[in-house]
Scaffold this active site. Structure first.
Site, short mmCIF file in Angstrom:
data_model
loop_
_atom_site.label_atom_id
_atom_site.label_comp_id
_atom_site.label_asym_id
_atom_site.label_seq_id
_atom_site.Cartn_x
_atom_site.Cartn_y
_atom_site.Cartn_z
CD1 TRP A 1 -2.65 1.79 1.36
CD2 TRP A 1 -3.82 -0.08 0.21
NE1 TRP A 1 -3.85 2.26 0.97
CE2 TRP A 1 -3.94 1.51 0.28
CE3 TRP A 1 -3.43 -0.51 -0.61
CZ2 TRP A 1 -5.46 1.65 -0.59
CZ3 TRP A 1 -4.57 -0.55 -0.93
CH2 TRP A 1 -5.44 -0.06 -1.14
CG ASP B 1 -1.99 11.52 -2.26
OD1 ASP B 1 -1.28 10.31 -2.36
OD2 ASP B 1 -1.77 12.84 -2.97
CD GLU C 1 -5.00 5.50 0.19
OE1 GLU C 1 -6.14 4.66 -0.41
OE2 GLU C 1 -5.40 4.72 1.18
CD GLU C 2 -3.56 8.29 -6.90
OE1 GLU C 2 -4.34 7.61 -8.02
OE2 GLU C 2 -3.60 9.18 -7.00
CD GLU D 1 -13.47 6.67 -4.64
OE1 GLU D 1 -13.27 5.54 -5.30
OE2 GLU D 1 -13.11 6.14 -2.74
C1 NOJ Z 1 -6.13 2.66 -4.24
C2 NOJ Z 1 -6.19 4.33 -3.60
O1 NOJ Z 1 -7.43 4.05 -2.39
C3 NOJ Z 1 -6.47 5.01 -4.26
O2 NOJ Z 1 -7.02 6.29 -4.15
C4 NOJ Z 1 -5.70 4.58 -5.66
O3 NOJ Z 1 -5.97 6.20 -7.07
C5 NOJ Z 1 -5.38 3.73 -6.50
N1 NOJ Z 1 -4.95 2.88 -5.28
C6 NOJ Z 1 -4.85 3.84 -7.56
O4 NOJ Z 1 -3.77 3.41 -6.54
C1 NOJ Z 2 -9.47 6.21 -1.90
C2 NOJ Z 2 -9.00 7.37 -1.52
O1 NOJ Z 2 -8.31 8.46 -2.69
C3 NOJ Z 2 -8.91 7.74 0.11
O2 NOJ Z 2 -8.38 8.84 0.49
C4 NOJ Z 2 -9.67 7.23 0.91
O3 NOJ Z 2 -8.87 7.30 1.92
C5 NOJ Z 2 -10.12 6.11 0.64
N1 NOJ Z 2 -10.44 5.60 -1.11
C6 NOJ Z 2 -10.52 5.11 1.08
O4 NOJ Z 2 -11.89 5.67 1.34
#
Ligand code: NOJ
Ligand code: NOJ
Length: 588
Positions: free
Chosen positions: A149, A205, A208-209, A431
């Site tokens: 992750w 960030d 999560e990327e 979402e």
């Molecule tokens: C899952 C993350 O929660 C999401 O924010 C991200 O865009 C995708 N993985 C792709 O990296």
């Molecule tokens: C993807 C989002 O990018 C992230 O900010 C969030 O924490 C997770 N999904 C779970 O909702």
């Protein structure tokens, strides 16, 4: 039948024609938006509570106080608890408690208990004192998630500290000072200790990327430290390093300003413009009802935050089918950032709601201050919604003040209307909504979407979060000096047989190791290298008591980079400033 259709349809058609000019039409539109808000608020509160254990209807088997991000278990699997989503959700619930809904108190106490537990769970980001609080998500049964992750994510502890600080302050005012001190403060204290220790380290960030410095994380960290200092004082507790770190964090926050908008991710080469709703969410999260329109803390009504609002909104105007044909100055669907490819990149409910929330929060601030200032930075924002406006300060009571306020309110409502348009009849908020046809996409019943609806519409109604003491903590120091580092010396020894012209480097998860970038990797020395002992070594200052992943790389004479094989290596630096540790590795 036909006649009655005509009778009912005719006035509506007339109203549509006059939609911009006629006050009657405006009123009709508002009334329906008000109705939507009323029903959708109830649905959203239920939507939030359904996703929280132990008794949420969509959170069966989930322990008390654990917030599930979404009940969706595949495509995508959001059946986890994210520290960020949970904290932002609980911030909204605590605000409702403060506004009078005391039925939420037990749920909030459950959250405190659940988070105290999670803080003790060792996980891939580290142990309780070695960085583990930066773990982004856990399994819903409160065990560590051990898959790959984007970690760590350093916004979580700051956001949780803020939600809990607001709660602790309410407790103090409502006869619960002992609970605040003995039960809530210990959780906050650990989160703030994490922030003090790690705010100056890069991390992932909120999306999560990107592994770098995220504006959202920094803004949230500043707020949490400032209000943490005040709470500690009230409770007769120590917040070690908080008061010293806070101005430094604010100083660093200034470096995200490009001159016309916030670059949401810096210290990383991500190939993006940096226009990202990250910044708008930062502004609404650090909104202080007692603040002026301060640029330095990016208050919702500040010239910078308004210019940024326009920059971010405009970045989505031409890229989504659902936004086509919508004029400048009218609201559009807002996504995370324009380069997003997650589910092909779409508008998000929580992002579009954040755009509305910033505007409502700004209105609250102007109303309280009794004037609106338009300067050269914010002028383009205002011109979009009021083309005749020019630079100046407009006092409450003047007609220009009234026109600006009404234009901003209309614009805010327009963002809610976009959400309304793409919300299915049953009010379920996923979402995202499809960039072309507007239908709901990705995780269903996203807790954060519902929470975002609650906070945006509360701000619209003038319900705000308590002050975090921004007015006395909004001047950044003239020069950023960072915080005094608590470093340890780590000696990296790796046995790696090399040929002439080849060099060995170490890189990894820490800023000091170049953040996985071969170009910034740290060189090892071959001064002790012999044929019988092919030792490469380096002594590197690293933050104390920190878990990190790393690898060695080999750079050939012609500049080619060869990585070691997987998996990544892991190490925990020594605890205590100035301590030392050695790792002995063999190239693989
Ligand atoms: C899952 C993350 O929660 C999401 O924010 C991200 O865009 C995708 N993985 C792709 O990296
Ligand atoms: C993807 C989002 O990018 C992230 O900010 C969030 O924490 C997770 N999904 C779970 O909702």
């Amino acid at each position: 039948m036909l006649l009655s259709w005509l009778v009912r349809a005719a006035p509506a058609a007339l109203l549509l024609v006059g939609v911009n000019a006629s006050p009657v039409a405006d009123h009709r539109k508002r009334a329906s938006l008000d109705d939507f808000i009323k029903t959708q608020t109830e649905i959203s509160l239920k939507g939030v509570l359904a996703n929280i254990g132990p008794d949420g209807s969509k959170a069966g088997g989930v322990p008390a106080g654990i917030v599930v991000a979404s009940p969706s278990r595949s495509n995508p699997d959001y059946w986890y608890t994210w520290t960020r989503d949970a904290a932002l959700t609980y911030k909204a619930l605590v605000e409702r408690l403060i506004a009078g809904d005391t039925s939420l108190k037990q749920k909030i106490d459950d959250y405190v208990t659940a988070q105290a537990y999670l803080q003790g769970v060792s996980n891939p980001s580290g142990g309780p004192d070695t960085g583990g609080l930066g773990e982004p998500k856990f399994n819903v049964d409160r065990t560590a998630f051990t898959g790959a992750w984007g970690r760590p994510q350093r916004d979580g502890p700051a956001l949780r500290a803020t939600a809990l600080t607001i709660y602790a302050n309410w407790l103090i005012q409502n006869g619960g000072a002992t609970q605040a001190k003995n039960t809530v403060w210990p959780v906050i204290a650990k989160d703030l200790a994490y922030v003090v220790k790690y705010w100056n380290q890069t991390g992932f960030d909120l999306w999560e990327e990107v592994n770098g410095s995220s504006y959202f994380t920094i803004a949230a960290s500043h707020r949490a430290l400032v209000e943490g200092v005040a709470l500690a004082t009230k409770l007769g507790q120590q917040c070690t390093g908080c008061a010293e770190a806070a101005p430094q964090v604010l100083c660093f926050a200034q470096s995200f300003w490009t001159g016309s908008y916030i670059d949401s991710n810096i210290n990383v080469n991500d190939g993006r413009t940096g226009k990202d709703v990250n910044s708008i969410i930062s502004s609404i999260h650090t909104f202080d009802p007692n603040a002026n329109c301060t640029d330095a803390t990016f208050q919702p009504c500040s010239a910078r935050a308004l210019a940024n609002h326009k920059a971010v909104a405009d970045s989505f105007r031409s890229i989504y089918g659902v936004n086509k044909g919508i004029a400048q100055g009218r609201a559009v669907g807002i996504g995370r950032y324009s380069e997003d490819v997650y589910y092909n990149g779409n508008p998000w409910y929580l992002a579009t709601l954040a755009a509305a929330e910033q505007l409502y929060s700004a209105i609250y601030q102007w109303d309280k201050q009794g004037s609106i200032t338009v300067n050269s930075v914010s002028l383009p924002f205002f011109r979009d919604i009021l083309p005749s406006i020019s630079v100046g300060t407009y006092q409450k009571g003047s007609s220009t003040y009234a026109s600006i306020l009404s234009a901003v309110k209309t614009y805010g409502d327009d963002f809610i209307a976009v959400v309304q348009k793409y919300t299915p009849a049953n009010g379920a908020l996923a979402e995202q909504f499809d960039r072309n046809n507007g239908s709901p996409l990705s995780a269903a019943d996203l807790t954060w979407s519902y929470a975002a609806f609650l906070t945006a519409t509360e701000r619209r109604a003038g319900v705000v979060s308590p002050t975090w003491d921004e007015p006395s903590n909004n001047v950044p120091p003239k020069a950023c000096t960072g915080t005094p580092a608590c470093n340890t010396k780590t000696t990296f020894n790796v046995r790696a047989t090399t040929t002439f012209g080849e060099n060995i480097y170490v890189t990894g998860q820490l800023t000091q190791l170049g953040n996985w970038s071969p170009a910034d990797a740290k060189p090892l020395s071959a001064s002790k290298y012999t044929n019988s002992d092919p030792l490469w070594f380096a002594e590197i200052e690293l933050p104390a008591g920190t878990v990190f992943e790393y690898k060695y790389i080999r750079k050939t004479a012609n500049g080619q980079v060869v990585w070691e094989s997987d998996p990544n290596r892991r190490f925990t630096t020594a605890v205590g400033c100035g301590s030392t540790a050695t790792v002995n590795d063999t190239w693989r």
